[in-house]
Scaffold this motif. Sequence first.
Motif, mmCIF file in Angstrom:
data_model
loop_
_atom_site.group_PDB
_atom_site.id
_atom_site.type_symbol
_atom_site.label_atom_id
_atom_site.label_comp_id
_atom_site.label_asym_id
_atom_site.label_seq_id
_atom_site.Cartn_x
_atom_site.Cartn_y
_atom_site.Cartn_z
ATOM 1 N N ASP A 145 0.833 -1.207 0.000
ATOM 2 C CA ASP A 145 0.000 0.000 0.000
ATOM 3 C C ASP A 145 0.868 1.257 0.000
ATOM 4 N N ILE A 172 -3.135 -5.784 -3.507
ATOM 5 C CA ILE A 172 -2.500 -4.809 -2.616
ATOM 6 C C ILE A 172 -2.469 -5.379 -1.201
ATOM 7 N N LYS A 174 -2.550 -4.494 1.981
ATOM 8 C CA LYS A 174 -2.895 -3.237 2.672
ATOM 9 C C LYS A 174 -2.699 -3.402 4.180
ATOM 10 N N ILE A 232 -7.919 -6.025 -2.853
ATOM 11 C CA ILE A 232 -7.379 -5.259 -1.734
ATOM 12 C C ILE A 232 -7.383 -6.187 -0.528
#
Lengths: 272, 322
Positions: A145, A172, A174, A232
């Motif tokens: 991220d 990602i 995150k 994500i």
Amino acid sequence: MTDKELAQRSNHYRQNILKYIVKAGAGHTGGSLSCIDILNVLYNHTLNVSPENFRSPDRDRYIQSKGHCVEALFVVLADKGFFPESDLNTLCRYRSHYIGHPTRKVNGVEQNTGALGHGLPIAAGTALAAKMDKKAYRVFTLMGDGELPEGSNWEAALTAAHYKLDNLCAIIDKNTLQISGPTADVCNTDPIDEKFKSFGWAVTHVDGHDLQALQTTFDRLPFEKGKPSLVIAHTVKGKGISYMENVLSWHHGVPNQEQYALALQELGETVL
Amino acid sequence: MASVVVESKPGAKPNLEVFSATLQELATTDRDIVVVTSDSRGSGKLVPFGKKFPEQIVEIGIAEQNLVGVAAGLASAGKKTFAVSPACFLTARALEQIKNDVAYSDNPVKLIGISAGVSYGALGSTHHSLHDFAALRAINNLIVAAPADNFETEEAIRQAAAMTHPIYLRFGKKNMPLLTTDPNNGFRFGKGRVISRGPDLAFIATGETVQPALEAAATLRAEHGIEATVISMHTIKPLDTTLLREVAAETAAIITVEEHSVYGGLGEACASYLLQYGYGKPFRIVGIPDEYTVTGSQNEIFNHYGISGEGLTTTALDLLGK
Ligand SMILES: [Mg+2]
């Protein structure tokens, strides 16, 4: 691989990440622990790649954009038989091929990475080649991220949507932290989902430590025909070791012997 | 002073046009030839290519970092990828992608810097690439070359298409007459071409500056009885050090000529090698000095800085003490 076996793999990988970081006296501990469950599911469930087919043009490709978390990649590649695990005893040692970022000198590594914002453009180009050649392989890239402010990511996000690269999946990791502090404070990139959607991507959220959820998420690819997919993955930096979780200093902190023993104790025994 | 101008041979085209024509010919029989552009198909003379092979041209838009990253991905998957963009943007904006994604990862991208050097003339410094040799010479695993004429350009493109490692080629826009019609004077990367031989002086030039070096050699011969060697040192890296040693032994002085900053280009590459080799004869680097160039066309800029038949004649006489 059963759910139980997969879970044991994650534990084994966490032990090895710590083992080889301690041995090398260097490494990106927190980020390797945040992305390891994603790598586990990719290599043990999702990707059509193995030491046997690694030279085949039809293999799936995995390009690690967040190259600094190379320890996570190396322990998984060793487990999959790309090279003997004992090679990792040389990690970051004089004249070793096993350096602190992915390099193609190591069997199983697709691209040399380490500078941030490079994985997505290369992955987009590789996915485009698959489309041109009418091949069925897929291309995955794992991004941090913290690397999202690199402009090259957004350039490639445009290209991936423009060429309808639904054989491309970006993930990602995150974990909401980067070297200087919370990502939201350093350069806020939220809402990431809305940004990518507006760029023409299909976006899904997942708990990046839920092995079942990760499997089902990757099984659904592409999320939408004609669109690149973004996962994500909500993760915890330092996941699995209580005193490392969400603690910034473990970005590239190396445990001392006492901390290492405590970490192993927390992880418990792995039954493979 | 009067200067002898080597007559332009009929049919001399801009190297860029030859690049495009050669690529079209290759693409006819090879579906893996792919061109990647950054809104640069017009300036790259690639509009006909795009019309003929719409499946083999990838438009990225104005995003050079992404252009090079995508090209690296295409090349890694087996595409014979030509990444085409103005040299000024390609080798500055996307330098990290060239260093990592192309050279370090050894993805065999053919980087094509178009309208190189001061080809854009009065458009000014943003559009000039006087740094590309210097920046790219310091990057491992990258051939750096500037073909001089249409023949060298065609050969360079054919050979580059078949290469399995990265290469950077730069081209200009002006008509380039053939340096020689000798069929035995072939082209190979890393091997300089001797266009004429003489013991008094050697011009070691590259790209579009070989032509003015030839003009100077003709003037020196006709008006001063000076016999000069002229070399097209198309490959800046790896440098043809065998030829350099030969020239150092056989000629009385050396002048290097390039459409590049005098820092870090062909001249300094030659100087570095020759000094360490023990060369002690007169030596001069001609290129663009460390300043923002005077405003003008490419020709006017060349003339201003002495990259012309007349300017190089003067430099030669000065260097030889005549
Ligand atoms: Mg992070």
